[in-house]
Write a protein that holds these residues in place. Sequence first.
Motif, PDB file in Angstrom:
ATOM      1  N   LYS A   1      -0.142   6.543  -6.852  1.00 28.36           N
ATOM      2  CA  LYS A   1      -1.328   7.402  -6.838  1.00 28.36           C
ATOM      3  C   LYS A   1      -0.936   8.872  -6.759  1.00 28.36           C
ATOM      4  O   LYS A   1      -1.512   9.722  -7.455  1.00 28.36           O
ATOM      5  CB  LYS A   1      -2.219   7.046  -5.643  1.00 28.36           C
ATOM      6  N   ASN A   2       0.041   9.176  -5.909  1.00 32.89           N
ATOM      7  CA  ASN A   2       0.481  10.562  -5.752  1.00 32.89           C
ATOM      8  C   ASN A   2       1.058  11.124  -7.043  1.00 32.89           C
ATOM      9  O   ASN A   2       1.008  12.337  -7.285  1.00 32.89           O
ATOM     10  CB  ASN A   2       1.515  10.667  -4.636  1.00 32.89           C
ATOM     11  N   LYS A   3       1.589  10.253  -7.883  1.00 37.61           N
ATOM     12  CA  LYS A   3       2.127  10.672  -9.180  1.00 37.61           C
ATOM     13  C   LYS A   3       1.044  10.680 -10.259  1.00 37.61           C
ATOM     14  O   LYS A   3       1.335  10.914 -11.429  1.00 37.61           O
ATOM     15  CB  LYS A   3       3.253   9.726  -9.609  1.00 37.61           C
ATOM     16  N   GLN A   4      -0.203  10.402  -9.857  1.00 44.20           N
ATOM     17  CA  GLN A   4      -1.370  10.369 -10.753  1.00 44.20           C
ATOM     18  C   GLN A   4      -1.181   9.355 -11.886  1.00 44.20           C
ATOM     19  O   GLN A   4      -1.554   9.604 -13.035  1.00 44.20           O
ATOM     20  CB  GLN A   4      -1.658  11.768 -11.305  1.00 44.20           C
TER      21      GLN A   4
ATOM     22  N   ALA B   1       0.501   4.013  -2.910  1.00 47.07           N
ATOM     23  CA  ALA B   1       0.296   5.434  -2.610  1.00 47.07           C
ATOM     24  C   ALA B   1       1.262   6.302  -3.411  1.00 47.07           C
ATOM     25  O   ALA B   1       0.896   7.394  -3.878  1.00 47.07           O
ATOM     26  CB  ALA B   1       0.468   5.680  -1.110  1.00 47.07           C
ATOM     27  N   GLU B   2       2.473   5.799  -3.596  1.00 49.42           N
ATOM     28  CA  GLU B   2       3.463   6.549  -4.380  1.00 49.42           C
ATOM     29  C   GLU B   2       2.996   6.716  -5.826  1.00 49.42           C
ATOM     30  O   GLU B   2       3.095   7.804  -6.405  1.00 49.42           O
ATOM     31  CB  GLU B   2       4.804   5.814  -4.345  1.00 49.42           C
TER      32      GLU B   2
ATOM     33  N   HIS C   1       0.817  -1.208   0.000  1.00 47.15           N
ATOM     34  CA  HIS C   1       0.000   0.000   0.000  1.00 47.15           C
ATOM     35  C   HIS C   1       0.858   1.269   0.000  1.00 47.15           C
ATOM     36  O   HIS C   1       0.455   2.288  -0.567  1.00 47.15           O
ATOM     37  CB  HIS C   1      -0.967  -0.022   1.187  1.00 47.15           C
ATOM     38  N   ASP C   2       2.024   1.209   0.596  1.00 45.64           N
ATOM     39  CA  ASP C   2       2.936   2.362   0.550  1.00 45.64           C
ATOM     40  C   ASP C   2       3.373   2.647  -0.888  1.00 45.64           C
ATOM     41  O   ASP C   2       3.393   3.810  -1.325  1.00 45.64           O
ATOM     42  CB  ASP C   2       4.164   2.115   1.423  1.00 45.64           C
TER      43      ASP C   2
ATOM     44  N   THR D   1      -2.350   6.139 -11.508  1.00 44.68           N
ATOM     45  CA  THR D   1      -3.371   5.108 -11.361  1.00 44.68           C
ATOM     46  C   THR D   1      -4.764   5.719 -11.470  1.00 44.68           C
ATOM     47  O   THR D   1      -4.935   6.939 -11.376  1.00 44.68           O
ATOM     48  CB  THR D   1      -3.255   4.397 -10.002  1.00 44.68           C
ATOM     49  N   TYR D   2      -5.757   4.861 -11.660  1.00 44.43           N
ATOM     50  CA  TYR D   2      -7.145   5.326 -11.624  1.00 44.43           C
ATOM     51  C   TYR D   2      -8.067   4.167 -11.275  1.00 44.43           C
ATOM     52  O   TYR D   2      -7.741   2.995 -11.509  1.00 44.43           O
ATOM     53  CB  TYR D   2      -7.565   5.959 -12.953  1.00 44.43           C
TER      54      TYR D   2
END
Length: 298
Positions: free
Chosen positions: A94-97, A91-92, A87-88, A99-100
Amino acid sequence: MSDTQQIIGRFAPSPTGPLHVGSLYTALAGFIQARSQQGQWLLRIDDLDTTRNIKHSADNILKTLEAFGLTWDHAVYYQSRHLDDYHDFLAELKNKQLTYACTCSRKTLSLPYLVSNVYPGFCRNEKVSEHTAHALRIKADQRTISFQDDLQGLIAHPLDKMHGDFILKRKDQIIAYQFAVVIDDYLQGVNHVVRGCDLLEVTPRQIYLQQLLGVTTPGYMHVPVIVDAEGHKLSKQTLAQAVDISSPGQLIFKLLGLLKQQPPDELQKAPVRELLDWAQHHWTPAALKDTVQLAAAD
């Protein structure tokens, strides 16, 4: 991997039943590859898919490997104990946009007009809550992923055309194999992967994730898979029988033959340790070059 770097390999079975001959064959190849170069060989239990796990299977797998002399270095690594790590890293991304969330069900993606197995990106630009989604997907770009496999040669895939936006996490919150394996190999320091040719086609997905996360890509050796009389890969799904541990030396001798290592006839009744010592000193993986499958009776 540099010439001076110690090889670190691994075997990563799923605890969905006892080991069958096809899995033992792959484990043997990875073990000899690592030991022939004075490297480490690690054991990982891929137990993330809790819907398929069978009680006591992991312990059975360990006992079977030990019966055949395939001993591992360090403690056994269980995926289920590394959920926070996955999950860490998610999150990385996701923060870089990168994923969706995707609401497309299997039924939607099986419609007749969708002739390709590549996800068409229906939800890529939609605003979807991850809590109501069927999957979390990675955005594939237009790069070509290339790598030199030790046995299968140069593999090059245009990512968007051959793989599309593939899944990282399922609706049931289970981390997808393609993502978990990247994190696991990184955390374990694995720098050389020996596995079956059935996973050759999805390796570019893993390399893409390695590139996005800035982690090192291991070397790869995809060995032929053993198939039954109908040409199906030996697996639990095809009801492959559990390994018989009553005569480990005889089975190791047979598997070395399937690996095209040509052990001498005088070793047919040799103990496991003697066979493994011989194999480590005579290991010639090039004998398997450009082969993707072998009949069990070969």
